[in-house]
Scaffold this motif. Structure first.
Motif, PDB file in Angstrom:
ATOM      1  N   GLU A  50      53.901  54.284  57.540  1.00 24.29           N
ATOM      2  CA  GLU A  50      52.953  53.371  58.153  1.00 24.29           C
ATOM      3  C   GLU A  50      53.584  52.792  59.411  1.00 24.29           C
ATOM      4  O   GLU A  50      54.743  52.385  59.396  1.00 24.29           O
ATOM      5  CB  GLU A  50      52.554  52.255  57.193  1.00 24.29           C
ATOM      6  CG  GLU A  50      51.686  52.741  56.050  1.00 24.29           C
ATOM      7  CD  GLU A  50      51.185  51.614  55.168  1.00 24.29           C
ATOM      8  OE1 GLU A  50      50.406  51.912  54.252  1.00 24.29           O
ATOM      9  OE2 GLU A  50      51.578  50.450  55.386  1.00 24.29           O
ATOM     10  N   LEU A  51      52.791  52.739  60.477  1.00 21.51           N
ATOM     11  CA  LEU A  51      53.305  52.382  61.792  1.00 21.51           C
ATOM     12  C   LEU A  51      52.504  51.212  62.354  1.00 21.51           C
ATOM     13  O   LEU A  51      51.289  51.132  62.176  1.00 21.51           O
ATOM     14  CB  LEU A  51      53.168  53.591  62.724  1.00 21.51           C
ATOM     15  CG  LEU A  51      54.167  53.773  63.861  1.00 21.51           C
ATOM     16  CD1 LEU A  51      55.580  53.931  63.310  1.00 21.51           C
ATOM     17  CD2 LEU A  51      53.797  54.990  64.683  1.00 21.51           C
ATOM     18  N   ALA A  52      53.208  50.315  63.062  1.00 20.33           N
ATOM     19  CA  ALA A  52      52.546  49.194  63.730  1.00 20.33           C
ATOM     20  C   ALA A  52      53.228  48.933  65.057  1.00 20.33           C
ATOM     21  O   ALA A  52      54.464  48.975  65.135  1.00 20.33           O
ATOM     22  CB  ALA A  52      52.595  47.942  62.862  1.00 20.33           C
ATOM     23  N   PRO A  53      52.479  48.651  66.114  1.00 20.57           N
ATOM     24  CA  PRO A  53      53.120  48.282  67.379  1.00 20.57           C
ATOM     25  C   PRO A  53      53.911  46.992  67.218  1.00 20.57           C
ATOM     26  O   PRO A  53      53.658  46.200  66.307  1.00 20.57           O
ATOM     27  CB  PRO A  53      51.937  48.092  68.337  1.00 20.57           C
ATOM     28  CG  PRO A  53      50.770  48.735  67.673  1.00 20.57           C
ATOM     29  CD  PRO A  53      51.011  48.656  66.209  1.00 20.57           C
ATOM     30  N   ARG A  98      57.393  51.458  58.131  1.00 20.26           N
ATOM     31  CA  ARG A  98      57.911  51.477  56.760  1.00 20.26           C
ATOM     32  C   ARG A  98      57.590  52.841  56.158  1.00 20.26           C
ATOM     33  O   ARG A  98      56.646  53.513  56.594  1.00 20.26           O
ATOM     34  CB  ARG A  98      57.330  50.347  55.924  1.00 20.26           C
ATOM     35  CG  ARG A  98      55.850  50.447  55.630  1.00 20.26           C
ATOM     36  CD  ARG A  98      55.298  49.218  54.925  1.00 20.26           C
ATOM     37  NE  ARG A  98      56.023  48.875  53.723  1.00 20.26           N
ATOM     38  CZ  ARG A  98      55.462  48.261  52.680  1.00 20.26           C
ATOM     39  NH1 ARG A  98      54.169  47.941  52.698  1.00 20.26           N
ATOM     40  NH2 ARG A  98      56.175  47.967  51.620  1.00 20.26           N
ATOM     41  N   VAL A  99      58.362  53.267  55.166  1.00 24.23           N
ATOM     42  CA  VAL A  99      58.185  54.590  54.558  1.00 24.23           C
ATOM     43  C   VAL A  99      57.779  54.444  53.101  1.00 24.23           C
ATOM     44  O   VAL A  99      58.162  53.479  52.423  1.00 24.23           O
ATOM     45  CB  VAL A  99      59.476  55.437  54.686  1.00 24.23           C
ATOM     46  CG1 VAL A  99      59.893  55.562  56.142  1.00 24.23           C
ATOM     47  CG2 VAL A  99      60.622  54.870  53.852  1.00 24.23           C
ATOM     48  N   VAL A 123      58.724  45.146  53.496  1.00 19.66           N
ATOM     49  CA  VAL A 123      58.332  44.370  54.673  1.00 19.66           C
ATOM     50  C   VAL A 123      57.829  42.983  54.263  1.00 19.66           C
ATOM     51  O   VAL A 123      57.281  42.251  55.089  1.00 19.66           O
ATOM     52  CB  VAL A 123      57.240  45.098  55.496  1.00 19.66           C
ATOM     53  CG1 VAL A 123      57.760  46.406  56.049  1.00 19.66           C
ATOM     54  CG2 VAL A 123      55.974  45.311  54.677  1.00 19.66           C
ATOM     55  N   TRP A 124      58.004  42.644  53.000  1.00 18.33           N
ATOM     56  CA  TRP A 124      57.587  41.329  52.510  1.00 18.33           C
ATOM     57  C   TRP A 124      58.730  40.330  52.676  1.00 18.33           C
ATOM     58  O   TRP A 124      58.639  39.358  53.403  1.00 18.33           O
ATOM     59  CB  TRP A 124      57.144  41.436  51.051  1.00 18.33           C
ATOM     60  CG  TRP A 124      56.780  40.120  50.432  1.00 18.33           C
ATOM     61  CD1 TRP A 124      56.158  39.074  51.037  1.00 18.33           C
ATOM     62  CD2 TRP A 124      57.016  39.735  49.081  1.00 18.33           C
ATOM     63  NE1 TRP A 124      55.986  38.038  50.157  1.00 18.33           N
ATOM     64  CE2 TRP A 124      56.506  38.417  48.934  1.00 18.33           C
ATOM     65  CE3 TRP A 124      57.586  40.362  47.972  1.00 18.33           C
ATOM     66  CZ2 TRP A 124      56.570  37.732  47.726  1.00 18.33           C
ATOM     67  CZ3 TRP A 124      57.647  39.677  46.775  1.00 18.33           C
ATOM     68  CH2 TRP A 124      57.148  38.372  46.653  1.00 18.33           C
ATOM     69  N   ARG A 125      59.841  40.621  52.022  1.00 22.84           N
ATOM     70  CA  ARG A 125      61.007  39.737  52.145  1.00 22.84           C
ATOM     71  C   ARG A 125      61.869  40.094  53.354  1.00 22.84           C
ATOM     72  O   ARG A 125      62.552  39.235  53.906  1.00 22.84           O
ATOM     73  CB  ARG A 125      61.854  39.829  50.870  1.00 22.84           C
ATOM     74  CG  ARG A 125      61.206  39.200  49.659  1.00 22.84           C
ATOM     75  CD  ARG A 125      61.865  39.635  48.384  1.00 22.84           C
ATOM     76  NE  ARG A 125      61.723  41.087  48.169  1.00 22.84           N
ATOM     77  CZ  ARG A 125      62.109  41.709  47.071  1.00 22.84           C
ATOM     78  NH1 ARG A 125      62.700  41.032  46.097  1.00 22.84           N
ATOM     79  NH2 ARG A 125      61.927  43.005  46.943  1.00 22.84           N
ATOM     80  N   GLY A 126      61.833  41.368  53.775  1.00 21.85           N
ATOM     81  CA  GLY A 126      62.644  41.809  54.905  1.00 21.85           C
ATOM     82  C   GLY A 126      61.791  42.243  56.081  1.00 21.85           C
ATOM     83  O   GLY A 126      60.570  42.397  55.970  1.00 21.85           O
ATOM     84  N   PRO A 128      60.422  44.907  58.872  1.00 22.46           N
ATOM     85  CA  PRO A 128      60.241  46.371  58.922  1.00 22.46           C
ATOM     86  C   PRO A 128      61.256  46.997  59.866  1.00 22.46           C
ATOM     87  O   PRO A 128      61.788  46.338  60.770  1.00 22.46           O
ATOM     88  CB  PRO A 128      58.818  46.537  59.449  1.00 22.46           C
ATOM     89  CG  PRO A 128      58.526  45.263  60.175  1.00 22.46           C
ATOM     90  CD  PRO A 128      59.283  44.190  59.459  1.00 22.46           C
ATOM     91  N   TYR A 129      61.548  48.261  59.669  1.00 21.74           N
ATOM     92  CA  TYR A 129      62.385  48.997  60.607  1.00 21.74           C
ATOM     93  C   TYR A 129      61.611  49.180  61.918  1.00 21.74           C
ATOM     94  O   TYR A 129      60.381  49.032  61.963  1.00 21.74           O
ATOM     95  CB  TYR A 129      62.757  50.359  60.033  1.00 21.74           C
ATOM     96  CG  TYR A 129      63.629  50.299  58.803  1.00 21.74           C
ATOM     97  CD1 TYR A 129      64.850  49.638  58.828  1.00 21.74           C
ATOM     98  CD2 TYR A 129      63.241  50.911  57.611  1.00 21.74           C
ATOM     99  CE1 TYR A 129      65.662  49.588  57.707  1.00 21.74           C
ATOM    100  CE2 TYR A 129      64.047  50.872  56.491  1.00 21.74           C
ATOM    101  CZ  TYR A 129      65.251  50.204  56.534  1.00 21.74           C
ATOM    102  OH  TYR A 129      66.061  50.150  55.426  1.00 21.74           O
TER     103      TYR A 129
END
Length: 385
Positions: A50-53, A98-99, A123-126, A128-129
């Motif tokens: 999943e990708l996000a700008p 995220r993967v 991506v909740w507590r940490g 995202p890459y």
């Protein structure tokens, strides 16, 4: 009855055990509009990214587009090494990612598949890459070269302790990161897990085989972890106004040597690459941009069969290509070869105990050759043709 109850409890605990991410992710094969993300799980499954700008919104702010691990039109379900290639990205743009991998709980027949638990990066507590695509137009480039680590992962970490990987465009592993390839876990422990810890979740990892990566029972599986768009180890990679040419230099001894047990054909492989090099030149796929060459073995500075055969195959073609500089490895020592009657381009050889920090700007490439704790330092400047 007691033993039966224990057995049922054990069976239940095994059956509900979820899938897990064991290695990665790492970024490879990136350009200005595409990227490949690789990771490993402890069992096969359906995988996607999943990708996000880049933005101040939370990753959970809205549904994100899914990019699946797809091969020839089918989503891959039967592999635990996951390779998701994403195209259509914007140049010089930062993306968060995220993967995910979802295990196959049941596959009855044909394509009647039931999916089970999901493993994913947090991506909740940490956070995202993230990664940033290369620009479409020329700009300054900074990259790091490592080679001949030979499974000294802790040494590699110590060697690079003063490197700010966030300021690098990519890291090149120029061969012999392993002594040989025995298994996936062996390779991960040798260097790849450490690369992920240091940089490879966000800074692209470019891989060039050395002769020791050609040895061992697991050597035939290496490509799965470093996929490329042309399906080859040898390739042409464009980054921000520079063409980087990857030469897969093969083994250093004759194919008939007793060490290889008759299972190699590297002379033939080098001849195959020579035809490819010729096609690049004849089809005008190179020449527009400055050309920098990566090769594990240098074509000179060693009087063994591999370099001699490189002089007969690769070198005549490279000499017609206006090469600015070649960066090599293999010797476990510093080496530098000025243009001469064999090669008409300079060749800088990095040792097994140093790195090359390369910066391209203003029509030249500056290279710092640096050892542990900043010692054994040399500086080179190469004009770009």
């Amino acid at each position: 009855m007691k033993h039966l109850l224990l057995a049922l409890m054990l069976l239940l605990s095994v059956s509900v055990k979820g899938i897990g991410i064991t290695h990665g992710p790492w970024i490879c094969d990136m350009d200005s509009t595409s990227v490949t993300i690789v990771w490993v799980t402890d069992k096969p499954g359906l995988s996607w990214v999943e990708l996000a700008p880049e933005g101040s919104d939370h990753f959970y702010g809205k549904a994100r587009t899914r990019y699946y691990d797809i091969f020839e039109g089918r989503k891959v379900l039967t592999d635990s090494v996951h390779k998701v290639h994403i195209e259509g990205l914007k140049p010089n743009t930062k993306y968060r990612y995220r993967v995910f991998t979802q295990e196959v709980a049941e596959w009855r027949y044909d394509d009647w598949v039931t999916f089970g638990k999901v493993a994913c990066t947090d991506v909740w507590r940490g956070k995202p890459y993230d990664f940033t695509t290369f620009p479409a137009h020329p700009r300054e480039i900074t990259f790091l070269v490592l080679n001949d680590i030979h499974e000294r992962a802790q040494f590699m970490k110590e060697l690079c302790k003063n490197i700010d990987f966030n300021k690098l465009d990519f890291v090149l592993l120029n061969g012999d990161m392993s002594n040989r390839l025995r298994s996936q876990q062996h390779m991960m422990e040798a260097y790849l897990d450490t690369c992920v810890q240091m940089f490879a979740t966000h800074t692209p990892l470019f891989f060039n085989r050395g002769n020791h990566e050609l040895r061992g029972q697991f050597a035939d599986y290496l490509y799965r972890y470093f996929p490329t768009r042309n399906g080859k180890y040898y390739r042409l990679q464009h980054v921000a106004g520079i063409d980087f040419l990857f030469i897969d230099s093969g083994e250093d001894k004759p194919d008939e040597d007793i060490e290889y047990s008759g299972i190699v054909a590297y002379d033939q492989y080098r001849e195959e690459q020579t035809r490819w090099l010729r096609s690049l030149r004849e089809e005008h796929k190179i020449g527009k941009y400055p050309l920098v060459v990566f090769s594990h073995m240098p074509p000179t500075l060693e009087n063994w069969h591999g370099p001699y055969h490189m002089q007969k195959t690769f070198v005549p073609e490279l000499n017609k290509m206006n090469v600015s500089v070649m960066l090599s490895a293999h010797l476990h020592a510093f080496g530098f070869q000025k243009p001469n009657e064999i090669i008409n381009f300079p060749n800088l050889v990095n040792s097994n105990n140093t790195y090359l920090l390369c910066h391209i700007a203003n029509g030249k490439m500056d290279v710092d050759y640096v050892g542990l704790n900043g010692k054994d330092k040399k500086h080179f400047t190469f004009p770009l043709k």
